[in-house]
Design a protein around this motif. Structure first.
Motif, PDB file in Angstrom:
ATOM      1  N   GLN A 649       0.846  -1.199   0.000  1.00 53.19           N
ATOM      2  CA  GLN A 649       0.000   0.000   0.000  1.00 53.19           C
ATOM      3  C   GLN A 649       0.879   1.246   0.000  1.00 53.19           C
ATOM      4  OE1 GLN A 649      -2.850   0.025   3.223  1.00 53.19           O
ATOM      5  NE2 GLN A 649      -4.371  -1.089   2.004  1.00 53.19           N
ATOM      6  N   VAL A 703      -6.117   1.835  -7.077  1.00 52.15           N
ATOM      7  CA  VAL A 703      -7.271   1.444  -6.261  1.00 52.15           C
ATOM      8  C   VAL A 703      -7.095   2.043  -4.865  1.00 52.15           C
ATOM      9  CG1 VAL A 703      -8.544  -0.515  -5.279  1.00 52.15           C
ATOM     10  CG2 VAL A 703      -7.467  -0.725  -7.541  1.00 52.15           C
ATOM     11  N   SER A 704      -8.102   2.779  -4.396  1.00 53.67           N
ATOM     12  CA  SER A 704      -7.990   3.315  -3.030  1.00 53.67           C
ATOM     13  C   SER A 704      -8.716   2.404  -2.058  1.00 53.67           C
ATOM     14  CB  SER A 704      -8.529   4.741  -2.948  1.00 53.67           C
ATOM     15  OG  SER A 704      -9.931   4.758  -3.085  1.00 53.67           O
ATOM     16  N   HIS A 705      -8.266   2.429  -0.803  1.00 54.89           N
ATOM     17  CA  HIS A 705      -8.788   1.516   0.227  1.00 54.89           C
ATOM     18  C   HIS A 705      -9.227   2.322   1.429  1.00 54.89           C
ATOM     19  CE1 HIS A 705      -7.125  -1.986  -1.912  1.00 54.89           C
ATOM     20  NE2 HIS A 705      -6.276  -1.076  -2.333  1.00 54.89           N
ATOM     21  N   GLU A 709     -13.879  -0.463   1.744  1.00 52.24           N
ATOM     22  CA  GLU A 709     -14.380  -0.098   0.411  1.00 52.24           C
ATOM     23  C   GLU A 709     -13.197   0.120  -0.534  1.00 52.24           C
ATOM     24  OE1 GLU A 709     -17.671   2.838   2.536  1.00 52.24           O
ATOM     25  OE2 GLU A 709     -16.271   3.656   1.062  1.00 52.24           O
ATOM     26  N   THR A 710     -13.423  -0.140  -1.823  1.00 47.11           N
ATOM     27  CA  THR A 710     -12.384   0.214  -2.798  1.00 47.11           C
ATOM     28  C   THR A 710     -12.975   1.111  -3.887  1.00 47.11           C
ATOM     29  OG1 THR A 710     -12.846  -1.751  -4.109  1.00 47.11           O
ATOM     30  CG2 THR A 710     -11.043  -1.922  -2.506  1.00 47.11           C
ATOM     31  N   ARG A 711     -12.124   1.929  -4.450  1.00 48.46           N
ATOM     32  CA  ARG A 711     -12.491   2.784  -5.584  1.00 48.46           C
ATOM     33  C   ARG A 711     -11.354   2.688  -6.591  1.00 48.46           C
ATOM     34  NH1 ARG A 711     -14.470   4.607  -1.024  1.00 48.46           N
ATOM     35  NH2 ARG A 711     -16.374   5.825  -0.913  1.00 48.46           N
ATOM     36  N   THR A 712     -11.678   2.705  -7.865  1.00 54.54           N
ATOM     37  CA  THR A 712     -10.635   2.484  -8.874  1.00 54.54           C
ATOM     38  C   THR A 712     -10.637   3.574  -9.939  1.00 54.54           C
ATOM     39  OG1 THR A 712     -10.976   0.114  -8.574  1.00 54.54           O
ATOM     40  CG2 THR A 712      -9.746   0.766 -10.529  1.00 54.54           C
ATOM     41  N   THR A 759      -3.429   1.058  -3.670  1.00 53.09           N
ATOM     42  CA  THR A 759      -2.555   0.033  -4.234  1.00 53.09           C
ATOM     43  C   THR A 759      -2.445   0.297  -5.734  1.00 53.09           C
ATOM     44  OG1 THR A 759      -4.488  -1.416  -4.358  1.00 53.09           O
ATOM     45  CG2 THR A 759      -2.951  -1.812  -2.546  1.00 53.09           C
TER      46      THR A 759
END
Ligand SMILES: Nc1nc2c(c(=O)[nH]1)N[C@H]1C(S)=C(S)[C@@H](COP(=O)(O)OP(=O)(O)OC[C@H]3O[C@@H](n4cnc5c(=O)[nH]c(N)nc54)[C@H](O)[C@@H]3O)O[C@H]1N2
Ligand SMILES: Nc1nc2c(c(=O)[nH]1)N[C@H]1C(S)=C(S)[C@@H](COP(=O)(O)OP(=O)(O)OC[C@H]3O[C@@H](n4cnc5c(=O)[nH]c(N)nc54)[C@H](O)[C@@H]3O)O[C@H]1N2
Ligand SMILES: [Mo]
Length: 763
Positions: A649, A703-705, A709-712, A759
Motif C-alpha cells: 500500500q 485502487v484506493s482503500h 471499500e475500494t475505488r478504482t 494500491t
C-alpha cells in the motif's frame, strides 16, 4: 438522456507524454515566455499587455490567481503579476465563446466526453442557458425566466434546508454579503464553500489556539523575519509572488526551511522575473530542505520541539521565550508533560528524515527569535490536519513568535477572495453575534441551525434530503472528492444552478433541470444604475481593497454576480424588507450595510477608496489572545498521524500541476516537475517501483482503500520521481474519484485529499 451517457470524469486517454529536464530555478525567462504564450493565444498580445498592466495595480483589478497580497507601497508598471496570474487572466479574457449556437450543436453528453482541458478551452459563456428535464441540449433563456424558475423551485421545497448554496472563493465582498443575506432570509445556513476543502483546518486550529481563524503576518513581516518555514506548499506554482517575499527575507539575512515530500523547484531557487539582472543567476531560497513523508509533519514538529526542550532544559531562557509563555499562553505545563511522553526513536521513522538533518533545523530554530511559518494544502488536507496546524502554533508559542514584527502564522490562502467571503458571512456555522447583527440591520429572523458544509451537502443530496443546488462560481463536481458518489448526489437534485464565467464539468453533471447563469469576470467593467461600480476583496493578510474591471463585458447578456444574487433574491423572497434591486444600483449602499453589520469595516466606503485599501483588525497580530476560551494563546495536545500501510500500500497526495488552476486546466505541462503533455501520471519512489516490479511509463490502475471499500481509476503512467518511500503523487481532479467522501479531517471535515491509501496495479 440517461445519466449513463454522461462522463463524470475526464476520459482515460493519454495525450503523449514528454519529459524535460527539471529546472533548477523557478520563474526567470521561461516564466515570462510562458506568460506571453498564454496571453497571446487566449487574448491577443496587445489587449493582453493592456490587461497585465492593470493586474494588482492600486487602480486596477485584483488578480484572480491567488490571495497573496500586494506590496502596500511601491507597485511598478507590469510588476505585480506572475506567470500563473497571467494565465488566470488569459483564461477569463479569452477570445473563445460558448454561445447558444455552441450549445445547440454540442449535446451535454458529447461535451462530457471531453477532458477538462478541452472543456475549459471552449471559452466564456455568453447567455443564460436552460437545460429542460430529459433534454440533452442547453437552450437560451431569459434572466427573467431563470430567476422565476429558481424562485418556483426554492419556494416549493418543504423546507429551506433542502436547498444548498455553494460559493467558490472568487466572489467579491459585495456579492458574497448579499448572497448570504439572501440565503438566510430564505431560511437556511446551507452555505458550504470551497474553504471547506481548503483552509478550513487552518481556521479551526487557529481560532481555537489564537482566537482568530486567519493568519497574523503582514507582507512586511517577511522583511524582518529571522526564519521562514514553508510547509506543505508549492509557492513556485501556486503563489509565485510569494517568492519575492521569501527573497526579501533572504536579502535581509533571514533563513528558509522547506518541509515537503517533494523538492519543489520554486521553493529551492528563484529567478525574479521582474529583475532582469537575476534572470540568469537566480537566488537560492531554501537553506534546509526536510523531505518529510506524507503526513509526517506532526512527528517532525514533535522531534524538533523535543530537541528544543532538551536545549532549553540545559540553559533556561536560551531557546524559549519564557516571558511570553508566562504572560500570554495557557496550558504550557500540560503540553510539555505530553511532549515528554514521546521519544525521538519512535517518531523518526514517521518522518523519513535523518536525525542529523532535523537537528540542523532545530539548531537554526533554537537560535532565531522571529519565525514565520507558512503553509497550504500539504497540511490542511489530512485526517489529522487540525493537529498539524495546532502543532505549528505550539512551536511558534514556545518561541514567542507571534504578535511581533517578523513573526507569526501565515496560512497562504488559495482563491483570491476566499478569506473575504468568510468575513462576509459565507459560512455554514455562523456565530450568533453575526446573526444577531444581521437580524437587526435587515429586520428578519435568521435561521440558527448550522447548515451543511461541502461533505455534508454531498451526503444530503445523495440521500435526497436536499433538492436544489446553487453554485456561486466554482466547479463542484470536479473539486469535490468521491466523484461518482458526488455525481449521483447532484443528479438526484430537481434543479442545479451554476453561476459561472466559463464552461466546466459542473454544467454537465446536473439535476433534472439545470441553469447556467453567466457572470462578469474581475477584469470586466461593471455598470449599474448609478454608473461604473467597483467591488472589494480581502487578501490572505486581511487587507481589504478595491478591484476595478477595465475590459468591456464580452456579452451584453452577462450580469455581475451581485446583480444575479439580487435578481434571485428579488424573485424568491416575496416578503423581504430588503430593497434588493435598489441596493445593486450603487454598490456603496451594499458596503454601508456591510459596515453596519460586520466589525472592522468602519468608514468602509471612504477607506476602501484609499489606494491599497485597509487592514482588518487582527487580535493575534496585536499580541492579544483574549478571544480564545482561556483568554490566552493555548498550547494544545496533538497526535502524529498514526497511519499504517499494509504491504504494497502507498499514500497518495493529489496535487496541482504547474498548468492548472484547481479544476481549470490551462495546459498539459508541469514544467517544474519535468513532465510535459500528460496529466495521467503517478509519481513514485524508484526503490518502491523496483520492489513492485514497475518500470518507467508502465500503465497502472489505482485502487484506493478505505474501511473495506475500494475505488478504482484506470490508466495512469508510472514516473520515477524524487519522493519518499511509500509516498506517491497524482494530479487532481483526475484522481478525485479515489478520495472517499468520509476520508476527511477530524473537526474541520475537510476531505483528506493528501492522504489516500492506494494500491497500484499494472495493466
Ligand atoms: N497556479 C495556481 N495557483 C493556485 C491554485 C492553482 O490550482 N493553480 N490554487 C489556489 C488554491 S485554491 C489553493 S488552496 C492554493 C494551493 O496551493 P498548494 O497548497 O501549494 O497546492 P498543492 O498543489 O495542493 O500543493 C501542496 C504541496 O504540499 C505538499 N504536501 C503534500 N502532502 C504533504 C504533507 O503531508 N506534508 C507536507 N509538509 N507537505 C505535503 C505537496 O508536495 C505540494 O508541494 O493555491 C492557489 N493558487
Ligand atoms: N483531490 C483534491 N481536490 C481538491 C483539492 C486538492 O488539492 N485535491 N483542492 C481543493 C481546494 S483547495 C479548493 S479551493 C477547491 C476549489 O474548488 P472550486 O472553487 O469549486 O473550483 P475552481 O476550479 O476554482 O472553479 C473554477 C470555475 O469557477 C468559475 N469561475 C471562475 N471565475 C469566476 C468568477 O469570477 N465568478 C464566477 N461566478 N465563477 C467563476 C469558472 O466557471 C471555472 O470553471 O478544490 C478542492 N479540491
Ligand atoms: Mo483552495
Amino acid at each position: 438522456m440517461k445519466n449513463e451517457d454522461i462522463n463524470t470524469q475526464p476520459p482515460e486517454e493519454f495525450t503523449g507524454i514528454k519529459f524535460t529536464k527539471i529546472p533548477k530555478t523557478a520563474a526567470g525567462i521561461k516564466a515570462i515566455k510562458s506568460t506571453f504564450n498564454h496571453i497571446t493565444e487566449e487574448v491577443g498580445l496587445v489587449k493582453g499587455i493592456g490587461l497585465l498592466s492593470k493586474i494588482n495595480q492600486k487602480e486596477g483589478f485584483d488578480c484572480p490567481g491567488c490571495a497573496w497580497p500586494d506590496p502596500d507601497e511601491k507597485r511598478a508598471f507590469l510588476s505585480e503579476y506572475c506567470e500563473n496570474g497571467a494565465k488566470a487572466i488569459a483564461e477569463e479574457a479569452t477570445k473563445n465563446r460558448v454561445s447558444p449556437l455552441f450549445f445547440a450543436t454540442h449535446s451535454v453528453s458529447e461535451l462530457s466526453k471531453m477532458s477538462d482541458y478541452e472543456i475549459g478551452k471552449k471559452g466564456r459563456i455568453t447567455h443564460p442557458m436552460l437545460l429542460k428535464e430529459g433534454s440533452d441540449y442547453y437552450e437560451e433563456t431569459s434572466w427573467k425566466n431563470a430567476f422565476e424558475m429558481i424562485s418556483v423551485s426554492l419556494n416549493s421545497l418543504p423546507s429551506p434546508d433542502e436547498a444548498i448554496f455553494y460559493t467558490s472563493g472568487r466572489t467579491s465582498n459585495e456579492a458574497a454579503f448579499l448572497y448570504q443575506l439572501f440565503v438566510r432570509q430564505f431560511g437556511t445556513n446551507n452555505l458550504p464553500d470551497c474553504s471547506n476543502m481548503c483552509h478550513e483546518s487552518s481556521g479551526v486550529g487557529l481560532s481555537e489556539t489564537l482566537g482568530i481563524g486567519k493568519g497574523s503576518v503582514t507582507l512586511d513581516d517577511f522583511n524582518h523575519a529571522d526564519l521562514v518555514i514553508v510547509m506543505g506548499q508549492n509557492p513556485g506554482t501556486n503563489h509565485p509572488r510569494m517568492l519575492s517575499a521569501l527573497k526579501d527575507t533572504k536579502k535581509n539575512g533571514g533563513k528558509i526551511i522547506a518541509i515537503n515530500p517533494l523538492p519543489e523547484v520554486g521553493l529551492m531557487n528563484f529567478k525574479d522575473p521582474q529583475n532582469p539582472l537575476k534572470w540568469f543567476s537566480g537566488d537560492k531560497l531554501t537553506d534546509i530542505f526536510l523531505q518529510v513523508k506524507i503526513n509526517g509533519d506532526v512527528a517532525l514538529l514533535k522531534i524538533i520541539m523535543i530537541l528544543l526542550l532538551d536545549k532549553e532544559n540545559k540553559d533556561k531562557g536560551s531557546v524559549f521565550d519564557i516571558e511570553f509563555i508566562k504572560n500570554k499562553t495557557a496550558d504550557y505545563d500540560t503540553f510539555i508533560k505530553n511532549l515528554n511522553n514521546y521519544s525521538i526513536e519512535d517518531l523518526l521513522p514517521q518522518t523519513g528524515i535523518s536525525l542529523d538533518q532535523i537537528k540542523e533545523a532545530a539548531e537554526l530554530i533554537a537560535n532565531t527569535k522571529k519565525i514565520i511559518i507558512c503553509w497550504a494544502m500539504g497540511l490542511t488536507q489530512h485526517k489529522n490536519a487540525v493537529d498539524n496546524i495546532r502543532e505549528i502554533v505550539n512551536l511558534l508559542l514556545l518561541k514567542g513568535s507571534i504578535g511581533k514584527k517578523g513573526a507569526g502564522t501565515c496560512p497562504v490562502r488559495g482563491h483570491s477572495n476566499v478569506q473575504g467571503d468568510r468575513t462576509m458571512g459565507i459560512w455554514e456555522k455562523p456565530k450568533d453575534a453575526f446573526l444577531d447583527k444581521l437580524e437587526k440591520v435587515f429586520q428578519f429572523n435568521a435561521p440558527r441551525n448550522h447548515g451543511y458544509d461541502v461533505v455534508n451537502a454531498i451526503e444530503a443530496m445523495h440521500q435526497k434530503k436536499a433538492k436544489v443546488f446553487i453554485g456561486m462560481g466554482g466547479n463542484f463536481i470536479s473539486a469535490t472528492p468521491d466523484t461518482e458518489f458526488t455525481a449521483e448526489a447532484l443528479q438526484n437534485c430537481d434543479l442545479t444552478v451554476q453561476i459561472s464565467t466559463k464552461l466546466n464539468r459542473s454544467h454537465l453533471i446536473h439535476g433534472k433541470k439545470a441553469l447556467i447563469l453567466p457572470c462578469l469576470g474581475r477584469s470586466e467593467v461593471d455598470v449599474q444604475k448609478t454608473g461604473e461600480q467597483f467591488v472589494s476583496v480581502e487578501n490572505s493578510m486581511g487587507v481589504v481593497h478595491q478591484s476595478h474591471g477595465h475590459l468591456a463585458p464580452l456579452s451584453e447578456f452577462l450580469k455581475s454576480e451581485t446583480a444575479i444574487v439580487a435578481g434571485m433574491a428579488n424573485a424568491t423572497l416575496k416578503k423581504s424588507k430588503t430593497q434588493w434591486l435598489e441596493m445593486i444600483g450603487d454598490y456603496d449602499t451594499i458596503r454601508n450595510k456591510i459596515e453596519e453589520t460586520i466589525p472592522g469595516f468602519e468608514n468602509y466606503n471612504s477607506r476602501v477608496r484609499i489606494k491599497g485599501g485597509f487592514y482588518l483588525p487582527n487580535n493575534a497580530r496585536d499580541n492579544d489572545f483574549t478571544p480564545t476560551r482561556s483568554g490566552k494563546a493555548n498550547f494544545s495536545i496533538n497526535k502524529p498521524s498514526g497511519i499504517t500501510l499494509e504491504k504494497n500500500q502507498f499514500l497518495m497526495m493529489t496535487i496541482r500541476s504547474h498548468d492548472q488552476y484547481n479544476t481549470t486546466i490551462y495546459g498539459l505541462n508541469d514544467r517544474y516537475r519535468g513532465i510535459l503533455n500528460e496529466r495521467r501520471v503517478i509519481l513514485m519512489n524508484e526503490t518502491d517501483m523496483a520492489e513492485m516490479n514497475l518500470k518507467k511509463l508502465d500503465v497502472v490502475d489505482l485502487v484506493s482503500h478505505f474501511k473495506g471499500e475500494t475505488r478504482t481509476v484506470h490508466k495512469f503512467l508510472v514516473i520515477p520521481y524524487n519522493i519518499p518511500k511509500q509516498c506517491t503523487a497524482t494530479y487532481f481532479p483526475e484522481t478525485n474519484a479515489l478520495v472517499p467522501l468520509h476520508n476527511k479531517a477530524d473537526i474541520s471535515n475537510t476531505p483528506a485529499s493528501k492522504t489516500v491509501k492506494i494500491t497500484i496495479h499494472k495493466v
